[in-house]
Design a protein around this motif. Structure first.
Motif, PDB file in Angstrom:
ATOM      1  N   VAL A 114       0.804  -1.134  -0.071  1.00 52.56           N
ATOM      2  CA  VAL A 114      -0.239  -0.040   0.041  1.00 52.56           C
ATOM      3  C   VAL A 114       0.922   1.142   0.164  1.00 52.56           C
ATOM      4  O   VAL A 114       0.575   2.132  -0.878  1.00 52.56           O
ATOM      5  CB  VAL A 114      -0.833   0.114   1.208  1.00 52.56           C
ATOM      6  CG1 VAL A 114      -1.568   1.288   1.225  1.00 52.56           C
ATOM      7  CG2 VAL A 114      -1.857  -1.290   1.134  1.00 52.56           C
ATOM      8  N   VAL A 115       1.892   1.176   0.789  1.00 47.99           N
ATOM      9  CA  VAL A 115       2.661   2.567   0.982  1.00 47.99           C
ATOM     10  C   VAL A 115       3.615   2.738  -0.246  1.00 47.99           C
ATOM     11  O   VAL A 115       3.816   3.959  -0.419  1.00 47.99           O
ATOM     12  CB  VAL A 115       3.512   2.477   2.264  1.00 47.99           C
ATOM     13  CG1 VAL A 115       4.378   3.732   2.471  1.00 47.99           C
ATOM     14  CG2 VAL A 115       2.406   2.335   3.436  1.00 47.99           C
ATOM     15  N   PHE A 116       4.105   1.482  -0.759  1.00 47.80           N
ATOM     16  CA  PHE A 116       5.294   1.797  -1.828  1.00 47.80           C
ATOM     17  C   PHE A 116       4.894   1.110  -2.992  1.00 47.80           C
ATOM     18  O   PHE A 116       5.261   0.182  -3.420  1.00 47.80           O
ATOM     19  CB  PHE A 116       6.494   1.018  -1.248  1.00 47.80           C
ATOM     20  CG  PHE A 116       7.210   1.884   0.031  1.00 47.80           C
ATOM     21  CD1 PHE A 116       7.369   1.203   1.040  1.00 47.80           C
ATOM     22  CD2 PHE A 116       7.827   3.088  -0.124  1.00 47.80           C
ATOM     23  CE1 PHE A 116       7.980   1.774   2.409  1.00 47.80           C
ATOM     24  CE2 PHE A 116       8.025   3.679   0.910  1.00 47.80           C
ATOM     25  CZ  PHE A 116       8.417   3.126   2.164  1.00 47.80           C
ATOM     26  N   PRO A 117       3.773   1.404  -3.717  1.00 50.13           N
ATOM     27  CA  PRO A 117       3.548   0.953  -4.968  1.00 50.13           C
ATOM     28  C   PRO A 117       4.480   1.247  -5.786  1.00 50.13           C
ATOM     29  O   PRO A 117       4.876   0.428  -6.787  1.00 50.13           O
ATOM     30  CB  PRO A 117       2.093   1.378  -5.470  1.00 50.13           C
ATOM     31  CG  PRO A 117       2.103   2.873  -4.613  1.00 50.13           C
ATOM     32  CD  PRO A 117       2.985   2.614  -3.334  1.00 50.13           C
ATOM     33  N   HIS A 118       5.259   2.357  -5.847  1.00 48.19           N
ATOM     34  CA  HIS A 118       6.577   2.610  -6.451  1.00 48.19           C
ATOM     35  C   HIS A 118       7.198   3.124  -5.581  1.00 48.19           C
ATOM     36  O   HIS A 118       6.929   3.645  -4.409  1.00 48.19           O
ATOM     37  CB  HIS A 118       6.125   3.472  -7.723  1.00 48.19           C
ATOM     38  CG  HIS A 118       5.610   4.752  -7.384  1.00 48.19           C
ATOM     39  ND1 HIS A 118       4.871   5.509  -8.247  1.00 48.19           N
ATOM     40  CD2 HIS A 118       5.068   5.316  -6.146  1.00 48.19           C
ATOM     41  CE1 HIS A 118       4.278   6.712  -7.647  1.00 48.19           C
ATOM     42  NE2 HIS A 118       4.481   6.592  -6.354  1.00 48.19           N
ATOM     43  N   GLY A 119       8.746   3.718  -5.839  1.00 46.73           N
ATOM     44  CA  GLY A 119       9.454   4.416  -4.951  1.00 46.73           C
ATOM     45  C   GLY A 119      10.369   3.624  -4.374  1.00 46.73           C
ATOM     46  O   GLY A 119      11.510   4.429  -4.087  1.00 46.73           O
ATOM     47  N   LEU A 120      10.422   2.488  -4.328  1.00 47.34           N
ATOM     48  CA  LEU A 120      11.662   1.888  -3.646  1.00 47.34           C
ATOM     49  C   LEU A 120      12.798   1.394  -4.657  1.00 47.34           C
ATOM     50  O   LEU A 120      12.207   1.116  -5.911  1.00 47.34           O
ATOM     51  CB  LEU A 120      11.185   0.201  -2.833  1.00 47.34           C
ATOM     52  CG  LEU A 120      10.425   0.422  -1.512  1.00 47.34           C
ATOM     53  CD1 LEU A 120       9.989  -1.274  -1.567  1.00 47.34           C
ATOM     54  CD2 LEU A 120      11.181   0.919  -0.482  1.00 47.34           C
TER      55      LEU A 120
ATOM     56  N   ALA B  95       0.541   5.916 -15.059  1.00 45.79           N
ATOM     57  CA  ALA B  95       1.116   4.914 -14.199  1.00 45.79           C
ATOM     58  C   ALA B  95       1.484   5.791 -12.873  1.00 45.79           C
ATOM     59  O   ALA B  95       1.054   4.870 -11.965  1.00 45.79           O
ATOM     60  CB  ALA B  95       2.733   4.663 -15.036  1.00 45.79           C
ATOM     61  N   TRP B  96       1.661   6.791 -12.850  1.00 45.17           N
ATOM     62  CA  TRP B  96       1.965   7.515 -11.665  1.00 45.17           C
ATOM     63  C   TRP B  96       0.609   7.726 -10.779  1.00 45.17           C
ATOM     64  O   TRP B  96       0.412   7.482  -9.748  1.00 45.17           O
ATOM     65  CB  TRP B  96       2.561   9.060 -11.785  1.00 45.17           C
ATOM     66  CG  TRP B  96       2.668   9.578 -10.420  1.00 45.17           C
ATOM     67  CD1 TRP B  96       3.860   9.325  -9.691  1.00 45.17           C
ATOM     68  CD2 TRP B  96       1.955  10.733  -9.804  1.00 45.17           C
ATOM     69  NE1 TRP B  96       3.642   9.938  -8.452  1.00 45.17           N
ATOM     70  CE2 TRP B  96       2.710  10.964  -8.625  1.00 45.17           C
ATOM     71  CE3 TRP B  96       0.771  11.329 -10.170  1.00 45.17           C
ATOM     72  CZ2 TRP B  96       1.983  11.678  -7.672  1.00 45.17           C
ATOM     73  CZ3 TRP B  96       0.226  12.261  -9.401  1.00 45.17           C
ATOM     74  CH2 TRP B  96       0.754  12.512  -8.191  1.00 45.17           C
ATOM     75  N   LEU B  97      -0.432   7.949 -11.597  1.00 44.98           N
ATOM     76  CA  LEU B  97      -1.886   8.032 -11.134  1.00 44.98           C
ATOM     77  C   LEU B  97      -2.254   6.768 -10.471  1.00 44.98           C
ATOM     78  O   LEU B  97      -2.890   6.603  -9.329  1.00 44.98           O
ATOM     79  CB  LEU B  97      -2.868   8.567 -12.167  1.00 44.98           C
ATOM     80  CG  LEU B  97      -2.950  10.115 -12.371  1.00 44.98           C
ATOM     81  CD1 LEU B  97      -4.159  10.492 -13.437  1.00 44.98           C
ATOM     82  CD2 LEU B  97      -3.506  10.825 -11.070  1.00 44.98           C
ATOM     83  N   LYS B  98      -1.964   5.810 -11.099  1.00 42.01           N
ATOM     84  CA  LYS B  98      -2.518   4.321 -10.677  1.00 42.01           C
ATOM     85  C   LYS B  98      -1.875   4.183  -9.408  1.00 42.01           C
ATOM     86  O   LYS B  98      -2.556   3.773  -8.443  1.00 42.01           O
ATOM     87  CB  LYS B  98      -2.014   3.439 -11.526  1.00 42.01           C
ATOM     88  CG  LYS B  98      -3.251   2.549 -12.286  1.00 42.01           C
ATOM     89  CD  LYS B  98      -2.744   1.368 -12.871  1.00 42.01           C
ATOM     90  CE  LYS B  98      -1.991   1.874 -14.090  1.00 42.01           C
ATOM     91  NZ  LYS B  98      -2.419   1.137 -15.617  1.00 42.01           N
ATOM     92  N   ASN B  99      -0.572   4.395  -9.318  1.00 41.05           N
ATOM     93  CA  ASN B  99       0.155   4.315  -7.735  1.00 41.05           C
ATOM     94  C   ASN B  99      -0.157   5.137  -6.891  1.00 41.05           C
ATOM     95  O   ASN B  99      -0.290   4.743  -5.674  1.00 41.05           O
ATOM     96  CB  ASN B  99       1.511   4.333  -8.140  1.00 41.05           C
ATOM     97  CG  ASN B  99       2.212   3.344  -9.099  1.00 41.05           C
ATOM     98  OD1 ASN B  99       1.745   2.160  -8.960  1.00 41.05           O
ATOM     99  ND2 ASN B  99       3.320   3.581  -9.921  1.00 41.05           N
ATOM    100  N   PHE B 100      -0.507   6.626  -7.140  1.00 43.40           N
ATOM    101  CA  PHE B 100      -1.057   7.341  -6.324  1.00 43.40           C
ATOM    102  C   PHE B 100      -2.185   6.851  -5.727  1.00 43.40           C
ATOM    103  O   PHE B 100      -2.681   7.084  -4.439  1.00 43.40           O
ATOM    104  CB  PHE B 100      -1.155   8.700  -7.035  1.00 43.40           C
ATOM    105  CG  PHE B 100      -1.744   9.929  -6.039  1.00 43.40           C
ATOM    106  CD1 PHE B 100      -3.004  10.329  -6.414  1.00 43.40           C
ATOM    107  CD2 PHE B 100      -1.035  10.300  -5.077  1.00 43.40           C
ATOM    108  CE1 PHE B 100      -3.528  11.383  -5.620  1.00 43.40           C
ATOM    109  CE2 PHE B 100      -1.719  11.372  -4.406  1.00 43.40           C
ATOM    110  CZ  PHE B 100      -2.952  11.654  -4.519  1.00 43.40           C
TER     111      PHE B 100
END
Lengths: 240, 344
Positions: B76-82, B185-190
Motif C-alpha cells: 500500500v505505502v510503496f506501490p512505486h518508489g523503492l 502510471a503515476w496516477l495508478k500508484n498514487f
C-alpha cells in the motif's frame, strides 16, 4: 598421432629435469617468456607468509632463502591476493571473453553467480524445514559441481589411417577435460538459446541444470562417452 | 514545439519529490504489525534487528538496526518508489527490512515538529552515489503514511523528462505537452497509496474528458483519478508549482541524485553542482540533509544481516579477513556493498 607424440616428448623433457626446458629434440617453441629461467613465480597467497618459521618444512625454507636472492616475475594483473579469488572462475571468465573485453566477461560471470544465488535462496526461503537442508545456495559450490558433472572422462581424437579419418578414444588431461566442459557450457548458451535472453540468465539456467545432472551439456558428455564406447575397436590406433 | 521540453530537461533534471498535506487525524488502515523480527539466538557482536516497526518511535538508540515492514503495508505505502535493487532483495529474502540511519532519524525529527500553520518547509537529501538517499526518502514516506498524511510520492523525476514515447498537446494550455503514459502510471500508484483520502477530497471544478464524459463539480476525487486520463496534467509544470513553498500544512522532501541526471559528471553530488543556479534559486531556502557511507557500526550491522539471511554464501566471506576485504572493496558504501555481496 601428433598429439600423443608431443605428450611423450614433454614427458621426456620433464624426465630430463632441465630447469630451462628451452630446447628439446624435435620441438620448436611457440610460446615462450621474456623472463630468463632464473626468475621465480610470485606468491600471492597471504597465508604462506603468515606461517611462523618453525612450521616450515625444509623445502619451503630453501624456497624462502632462494626468494631472497633470485629475482621474481611481476604478478599478472588477473591474479590477486583477495580471499575470494578462484582460479577456476578466472579460467572460465577468460574462455568466455571475446575480443579482450574482460570487463564484460567478468560482469556476466558475477551476474550469473548472483542469478544462481537468488534463485536458490528464494527456493530456500519458501521451502519447508526438511527440504531446506537439501537446497544448495552457494553459487560457487554449484558452479564447481556443475563443471565436474560436465567433464568427460574419455575423449575422441581424429587419427588418419589409409586415407580415412577415425574417431579414436583417448585419455584426456585434466586441463583438457576442464576446458571441454567450459567450452561446451558456453557454446550451448551462445548457440542453442533464444538470442534475446541475457547471457547470465542462460548460463545460470545451464549451470543449475548441469548441477542436477540434467540438461544439454551433460547429454553431450554422455554422447561423447557413447561414441568412445562404440569406437572401442579403433583404440589401438592410438599407438600407430 | 519541443523548445519548452528541452528547456524543462535542462532545468529540472534531478529531483525526486514528494509532498505531504496533513488532512486531519484519521485512523490509518489497522494493520497488525508483524512481530516476527527475531533477535538471533547466538550472541552477535552488534544487534542488527529491532522490534520497533513504527518509524515514529525510531530514535538514536535504533541507529544501525534493521526494522521490517509487513508485506501488506509495503504494497500500500510503496506501490512505486523503492529502489530496484532493494525490491529484488526484498523478494529474495521474503521480507522488507530497512536500516535506521542518522540522516533519516534527523529528518523524522524535523517532520515531527512541523508547524502546519507555517509555509511548507523544503528538505533536500543529498549525498554521493549509493549512500542511501532514496532509502532515507522511503523511510520518511513510511513515517508519513503511518502518521496519516497524504503522500504525493514521485519516485524519479528523470523518468518523466527523458525518453518520452508519446507527447500530446495540452488542451488546457496550448503551449504545454502531456505525457499520458507516465502520468497514468503515476496516477495508478498514487491511487493505491492514498485510497481513503481520495474519497474525501472533492473536485473544485468541472472536468470535461471528452464530448460525452465529464466529472461534475463537487464529486469525489477518486472518480477523477479512476478516469486516468491526463489531458489536464502537464507533469513538470505542476511539479514545479508544488515545490514552491507558498502553501502551508505539510512538508516537501526532495532527493538530489546524479544517477539519471543529464550532462552532469559522475562525481558531482553537492546541491550547488547538481542544481544549476536557477534550480538552486527556486529551491532556496531549504534544509540540507547529507547522507554518507556506512559507519563502522552500520557496516557491521549490514554484514550481520546479510549473514543471517544467508546472502553471503562464500565460505571465506564469513571470516574476519573476508569482512575486512568487503569493507575495503566497498569503502563502506551501501550500494557497492550490496552489489559485491550479491555475487559472493
Amino acid at each position: 598421432m601428433a598429439a600423443p607424440m608431443a605428450r611423450r616428448l614433454e614427458a621426456l623433457g620433464r624426465g630430463l629435469a632441465t630447469p630451462a626446458r628451452s630446447w628439446l629434440p624435435g620441438l620448436t617453441q611457440v610460446r615462450w617468456s621474456r623472463y630468463s629461467p632464473r626468475y621465480l613465480e610470485p606468491e600471492v597467497n597471504k597465508e604462506v607468509y603468515r606461517k611462523p618459521l618453525q612450521e616450515l618444512s625444509e623445502e619451503e625454507k630453501t624456497q624462502q632463502e632462494l626468494k631472497a636472492v633470485q629475482p621474481i616475475k611481476a604478478a599478472p594483473s588477473n591474479v590477486t591476493s583477495s580471499v575470494f579469488s578462484d582460479p577456476v572462475i578466472s579460467k572460465f571468465i577468460n574462455i568466455m571473453m571475446k575480443g579482450g573485453n574482460k570487463v564484460l566477461a567478468r560482469s556476466i560471470m558475477t551476474q550469473t553467480l548472483e542469478a544462481i544465488k537468488r534463485k536458490q535462496i528464494e527456493k530456500y526461503h519458501q521451502a519447508s524445514e526438511e527440504e531446506r537442508e537439501s537446497i544448495e545456495c552457494n553459487p560457487y559450490v554449484i558452479f564447481h559441481q556443475a563443471l565436474k558433472n560436465c567433464k568427460p572422462i574419455i575423449g575422441l581424437c581424429n587419427i588418419k589411417k589409409g586415407g580415412k579419418t577415425y574417431q579414436v578414444p583417448i585419455a584426456l588431461h585434466d586441463n583438457r577435460k576442464r576446458f571441454l566442459a567450459m567450452k561446451w557450457l558456453i557454446t550451448e548458451c551462445r548457440e542453442n538459446k533464444h538470442y534475446r535472453t541475457f547471457m547470465h540468465e542462460k548460463l545460470a539456467q545451464e549451470l543449475l541444470q548441469a548441477f542436477n545432472n540434467e540438461g544439454p551439456v551433460v547429454k553431450r558428455k554422455h554422447d561423447m562417452h557413447k561414441m568412445a564406447e562404440a569406437n572401442r575397436a579403433y583404440a589401438h590406433y592410438r599407438w600407430l | 514545439m519541443l523548445r519548452s521540453m528541452t528547456g524543462l530537461i535542462c532545468q529540472w533534471p534531478k529531483l525526486n519529490c514528494r509532498y505531504f498535506l496533513h488532512a486531519g487525524a484519521r485512523a490509518w488502515l489497522a494493520v497488525a504489525v508483524n512481530q516476527d523480527a527475531q533477535i538471533p539466538a547466538e550472541k552477535p557482536r552488534v544487534i542488527f534487528r529491532t522490534h520497533e516497526s513504527n518509524p515514529a518511535n525510531h530514535a538514536q538508540q535504533h541507529e544501525g538496526q534493521h526494522y521490517s515492514i509487513p508485506q501488506q503495508e509495503v504494497k500500500v505505502v510503496f506501490p512505486h518508489g523503492l529502489p530496484n535493487r532493494f525490491q529484488m532483495q526484498a523478494k529474495t529474502f521474503n521480507e522488507t527490512c530497512v536500516m535506521v540511519r542518522k540522516p533519516a532519524v534527523e529528518l523524522l525529527g524535523y517532520l515531527k515538529s512541523t508547524n502546519f500553520a507555517h509555509p511548507a518547509v523544503r528538505y533536500v537529501i543529498y549525498g554521493e552515489k549509493g549512500t542511501g538517499k532514496t532509502m532515507t526518502l522511503c523511510h520518511a514516506v513510511h513515517y508519513c503514511a503511518k502518521q496519516d498524511w497524504l503522500v504525493l510520492h514521485i519516485p524519479d523525476a528523470h523518468l518523466w523528462v527523458k525518453n518520452c514515447r508519446e507527447l500530446m498537446q495540452s488542451s488546457y494550455n496550448q503551449e504545454r505537452f502531456d505525457q499520458p503514459l507516465e502520468a497514468s502510471a503515476w496516477l495508478k500508484n498514487f491511487k493505491t497509496s492514498n485510497e481513503h483520502f481520495l474519497k474525501e477530497i472533492k473536485t473544485q471544478q468541472r472536468y470535461m474528458w471528452n464530448k460525452r464524459e465529464s466529472t461534475e463539480k463537487g464529486r469525489p476525487l477518486s472518480e477523477v483519478v479512476e478516469q486516468v486520463s491526463p489531458e489536464e496534467l502537464t507533469l513538470v509544470h505542476n511539479l514545479r508549482k508544488m515545490v514552491m513553498n507558498n502553501w502551508n500544512g505539510g512538508a516537501i522532501v526532495t532527493t538530489l541524485s546524479q544517477t539519471g541526471s543529464l550532462f552532469k559528471p559522475r562525481a558531482a553530488y553537492l546541491p550547488h553542482e547538481l542544481l544549476e543556479k536557477e534550480g538552486f534559486d527556486t529551491l532556496d531556502p531549504f534544509i540540507p540533509i547529507q547522507v554518507t557511507n556506512y559507519s563502522q557500526r552500520e557496516f557491521e550491522s549490514c554484514y550481520q544481516y546479510y549473514l543471517e539471511r544467508k546472502w553471503l554464501q562464500h565460505e571465506r566471506a564469513r571470516t574476519e579477513e573476508g569482512e575486512k576485504e568487503l569493507l575495503f572493496l566497498s569503502n563502506s558504501n551501501p550500494g557497492q556493498l550490496e552489489r559485491i555481496s550479491a555475487y559472493l
